[in-house]
Design a protein around this motif. Sequence first.
Motif, short mmCIF file in Angstrom:
data_model
loop_
_atom_site.label_atom_id
_atom_site.label_comp_id
_atom_site.label_asym_id
_atom_site.label_seq_id
_atom_site.Cartn_x
_atom_site.Cartn_y
_atom_site.Cartn_z
N VAL A 144 0.50 -1.69 -0.05
CA VAL A 144 0.28 -0.09 0.11
C VAL A 144 0.86 1.50 -0.09
O VAL A 144 0.43 2.21 -0.41
CB VAL A 144 -1.03 -0.39 1.29
CG1 VAL A 144 -1.91 1.47 1.06
CG2 VAL A 144 -1.70 -0.76 1.32
N LYS A 145 1.97 1.71 0.68
CA LYS A 145 2.80 2.19 0.70
C LYS A 145 3.12 2.91 -0.63
O LYS A 145 3.70 4.05 -1.13
CB LYS A 145 4.21 2.83 1.70
CG LYS A 145 4.78 3.07 1.98
CD LYS A 145 5.97 3.09 3.15
CE LYS A 145 6.84 4.38 3.17
NZ LYS A 145 7.83 4.15 4.66
N VAL A 146 3.95 1.73 -1.44
CA VAL A 146 4.47 2.11 -2.85
C VAL A 146 3.50 2.07 -3.35
O VAL A 146 3.84 3.52 -3.61
CB VAL A 146 4.92 0.55 -3.05
CG1 VAL A 146 5.70 0.97 -4.50
CG2 VAL A 146 6.33 -0.04 -2.50
N THR A 147 1.70 1.81 -3.46
CA THR A 147 1.11 2.91 -4.56
C THR A 147 0.91 3.57 -3.90
O THR A 147 0.45 4.32 -4.87
CB THR A 147 -0.62 1.81 -3.75
OG1 THR A 147 0.05 0.46 -4.47
CG2 THR A 147 -1.36 2.02 -4.89
N LEU A 148 0.71 4.97 -2.75
CA LEU A 148 0.56 5.98 -1.99
C LEU A 148 1.87 6.45 -3.37
O LEU A 148 1.22 8.00 -2.94
CB LEU A 148 0.27 6.07 -1.35
CG LEU A 148 -1.31 5.05 -0.34
CD1 LEU A 148 -1.22 4.88 1.41
CD2 LEU A 148 -2.14 5.71 -0.85
N LEU A 149 2.85 6.12 -2.32
CA LEU A 149 4.14 7.10 -2.61
C LEU A 149 3.93 7.07 -4.66
O LEU A 149 4.21 8.21 -5.63
CB LEU A 149 5.11 6.43 -2.93
CG LEU A 149 5.30 6.17 -0.68
CD1 LEU A 149 7.24 5.15 -0.51
CD2 LEU A 149 5.58 7.91 -0.63
N GLY A 150 3.77 5.59 -5.22
CA GLY A 150 3.13 5.99 -6.85
C GLY A 150 2.51 7.26 -6.92
O GLY A 150 2.71 8.17 -8.46
N VAL A 151 1.24 7.46 -7.04
CA VAL A 151 -0.32 8.33 -6.57
C VAL A 151 0.70 9.83 -6.56
O VAL A 151 0.77 9.94 -6.97
CB VAL A 151 -1.17 8.09 -5.64
CG1 VAL A 151 -1.73 8.82 -6.13
CG2 VAL A 151 -1.75 6.80 -6.07
N THR A 154 -10.42 1.60 -1.56
CA THR A 154 -9.81 2.81 -1.42
C THR A 154 -9.44 3.86 -2.53
O THR A 154 -8.36 3.02 -3.56
CB THR A 154 -8.11 3.10 -0.52
OG1 THR A 154 -8.99 2.33 0.76
CG2 THR A 154 -8.27 4.56 0.00
N HIS A 155 -9.85 4.55 -2.77
CA HIS A 155 -9.87 5.17 -3.67
C HIS A 155 -8.64 7.35 -3.55
O HIS A 155 -9.30 7.42 -2.57
CB HIS A 155 -10.85 6.31 -4.84
CG HIS A 155 -10.60 6.76 -5.98
ND1 HIS A 155 -11.61 7.44 -6.58
CD2 HIS A 155 -9.15 6.68 -6.84
CE1 HIS A 155 -10.81 8.18 -7.83
NE2 HIS A 155 -10.06 7.27 -8.04
N ALA A 156 -7.22 6.69 -4.05
CA ALA A 156 -6.64 7.70 -3.51
C ALA A 156 -6.41 8.47 -4.43
O ALA A 156 -6.56 8.51 -6.09
CB ALA A 156 -5.19 6.20 -3.05
N ILE A 157 -6.26 9.77 -3.95
CA ILE A 157 -6.32 10.89 -5.25
C ILE A 157 -5.41 12.05 -4.43
O ILE A 157 -5.80 12.66 -3.45
CB ILE A 157 -8.23 11.91 -5.76
CG1 ILE A 157 -9.03 10.84 -5.68
CG2 ILE A 157 -7.93 12.57 -6.59
CD1 ILE A 157 -10.42 11.13 -5.37
N PRO A 158 -4.40 12.63 -5.84
CA PRO A 158 -3.21 13.49 -5.21
C PRO A 158 -4.35 14.75 -5.35
O PRO A 158 -4.74 15.03 -6.02
CB PRO A 158 -2.95 13.64 -6.62
CG PRO A 158 -3.91 13.04 -7.65
CD PRO A 158 -4.80 12.29 -7.44
N ARG A 159 -4.01 15.16 -4.43
CA ARG A 159 -4.53 17.06 -3.70
C ARG A 159 -2.60 18.31 -4.12
O ARG A 159 -2.27 17.67 -3.77
CB ARG A 159 -4.62 17.30 -2.11
CG ARG A 159 -5.69 16.73 -1.86
CD ARG A 159 -6.51 16.83 -0.46
NE ARG A 159 -5.63 16.34 0.54
CZ ARG A 159 -4.81 16.87 1.43
NH1 ARG A 159 -4.84 18.64 1.20
NH2 ARG A 159 -3.67 16.50 1.95
#
Length: 1004
Positions: free
Chosen positions: A77-84, A109-114
């Motif tokens: 999950v950490k790799v996914t979020l840092l990729g976003v 979970t839908h991770a969206i960049p701000r």
Amino acid sequence: MSKKNKLEKDLQAEITQLRESEKLWRTLAESSPDHILTLALDLTIQFVNHPAPGLTIKELVGKPITSFLPEDRQSEVKVTLLGVIDTGQAALYETEYHNPEGEVFYYETHAIPRKSAGKVIGLTLNSRDCTNRKNAESKLEESKEKYRVLYENAPLPYQSLDEQGHFLDVNPAWLRTLGYKRDQVIGENFADFLHPDSKTHFEINFPAFKERGYVSDVHFMIRHRDGHHLTILFGGCIGYTPEGKFKQTFCVFQDITESKKAEMALQASENLLNDTQRLTKAGGWKWNVETKSMFWTDEIYRIHEIDPTELEPGSIAHIERSIKCYDEKDQQTILEAFQNCVEEGISYDLEFPFTTFKGKKRWIRTTAKAQMENNKVVGVIGNMMDITERVLGIENLKKEKEFSEKIINTSNALVLGLDKNHLIKIFNSGAENITGYKSTDVLGKDWFEIFFPDGIKDEMDQVWESAWGKAAHSYINPIRTRDGSERIISWQTTGLYEEDDVMDQLMISIGEDITERKLMEDELKKSEENYRLLVESQTDLVVKVDTDGEFTFVSPSYCKLFGKTEKELMGRGFIPLVHEDDQESTLKEMENLYSPPHTAYIEQRALTADGWRWLGWMDTAVLDEEGNVTSIIGVGRDITERKQAERAVSHSHELMTYIIEHNRSSIAVHDTDLKYIYVSKRYLEEFNLKDPNIIGKHHYDVFPDLPQKWRDVHQKALVGEISRGENDPYYRDDGSVDWTRWECRPWFEEDGTIGGIIVYTEVITDRILAEQEKDILLEQVQIANDRLQALSHELINSQEEERKRISQELHDELGQALTAINLDLNVIEREMGPETPPDIKTRISETRTVASELDQKIGDLALDLRPSMLDDLGFFPTLNWYVERFAKRAEIDVDVDIIGQRKRLAPVIETALYRITQEALTNVAKHARATKVIMRINRQRKKIIMSIEDDGRGFVSDRLQEPIAPSQRLGLIGMGERISLIGGQLDIHSLPGEGTRIEIEIPL
């Protein structure tokens, strides 16, 4: 009011509006059922609308999001979020969460960049609880796997057809049965696989099947891949869509080719049996112990000389009249023999004089054998043969034999029978009187050695050689008597030379003791055994063997069957002709010949001239005066066809049992009294019947509390009606409920009468529960979709209102301010004197130019955000303005064709059409590399249709992925969402190198 005060007032209003907007969005976020979190760049939680079960907001804020995940998922999950964060592209992933109580929850979970100023400043996570969906998916997957295993390992072939009769699916059993590969079947028409006769039947009745919804017990002939046809028993039902429309067929069939052949063979065998019974005057009968019913074959009725319709089979009158056919002294014997067979299973084989119903005198042979089940006699099968001719023949032979023996034994002449080796075979009392020897002393010994003096042996050899084989011969020679004296005998000889076996040929010599001038004449026939058995017309196989099993007599019919001469068989053992697998059982059964009643029935395979054939033997022991077995007489018949039919019926029974035991339905078969005559293992298991021995028990004794509904169903079936149910509840003793699909139908005897009922029951609880869970899940998904759609609608409306407000403010505030600046600069420029430095003049001129350009850009920005003419004039004028403006700026030719009225549309529709046009043309300008765009708008009474087509490079439209640019992909998705919110439909058609066509249809 001064400009400063005005700006402060406007700023205060802007702040107030921002607060209201922030309050609105915070309320939406906090009231959302989803978990909404914001993360810093180091993935620590900054905000959460509501916590996960078992946690508080305080425990979450400031902690890394990954610390709340299982250890095996944290790194992923950490790799996914840092990729976003690195790419700026949103990502979707699933995680599981274990609360302090050990419960497991699943989140999507839908991770969206701000972003701010184009840079990612953090993340927004929208996590939705998908625990119910995951659990349902897991159960559905388990159920799917169960049905897959059942489907792939089902013993019955299964197929599914579309509405035109084309194959949609077949299971492995179907392919194995017919020898095809899957790609040779799918998409083909079922009728093309059928025999022409069956094809016509299918094409005529398939529409009726689709209308009725089910079909059963239909016979088809279907072509195997190698070209031959199989006979199948076909049944199935129709599957429907949720709207009740035809979806596909669900059908199974059984290969009944062999059973049909067996049925035909059995019928042929029965016909042959009937013909054989008429020819041999032998018939069969059967007594059912439980029902006390009697069955006679036609030949039995013929032997009794009675019409079958005159008596009710098994009735008291039937039994009494049959018994009266026997002599009064024999009636008790036959009744006791029958009773012993019924009660103790003792077989019998008896012969009696017999008087027919019409008064004719006959002799019959009657045999019977008990049928056993669970060490209990359930029936008796018997045979009755008209043996009148045989008995009369035997009596005549006995009379002739007695007469011959009387002549021989009372004759004073010397009667002698010698074989080729001059061994004594016959030695009468006259010979005893003349020679002084007893027959027991000389039988089987050499006549020459005992009775010829040494001096005449050579001479008598020559006489013997000349006399042997002649029809008649006469000579005179001396013989030596027991006391050593000689007697002169005058011989008249004749021979029995018709036998092929020399050892059975005899020279009969009648000698007269001419010493006393007495001439004795006699003629001797063969011994009783050979004389009685030499019946040339005998069709049954007849043999006689000694106690060592060696042939002493074989009938011509036996020689013919085995392709051997009598000479080749006589003196040889019969066992080598028997199949090695049957030799032990044959010898075992022959042991019964050495104890009363000294009979045995044996079935064995024997190597005949036509190969291995099944023979049935009725053996009878021949006893001497002391009751010892001296030889065995066997009467046999070829029963190969009967055995083949029995094997075919047995195989069919085993196959049907296999199919029944592997059927998904539990099966119970009852007779007309509703007593069990068969139950499948599944029936015992599904109805929790711990006692498997329920055969013969009444159904209502096994289920005493059975509701009246089912009792009524049983009664309907007993009068020929078929009842069925698709999803009926079954209430078990422990209070649980199972859902069942069932069918109750009659089964029929060979004569067409109802023999009882068959009940098929399939427990479908798992399927019903899965369907209910699926419905609940679909309802939850629909509610969530409706909620998401409502939020999307509000968001789009809010965006439009915000665009409109910002556009107005840009035009009213900044535009007016820039206009004022330009005016002030013009005034300053006019009031500058010659003494103004040139660089000041240049800077003022450049400032005026920048202000003018800025004013132009702000105006364009305001128009791009939302042109006011869209609210004032509507979609169609705005479209013309926008297209003309786009074509000029993008240098792309745009052709617009509008059909129908150009009246104003609903504001939400006008906004949607404008934004779709704006997004579509923007994508063309950015990505398509097109030179021309064609727009078509067709306004109809109930809908409006718009298409936008370019001649650009296109893309793969069936999957919105690379090589499409991310911005283009999001734009297309946004168009789809906007259209769906107003009930419209968006279709995109594109291929690489062939341009793109967007079609929109919106109801009015």
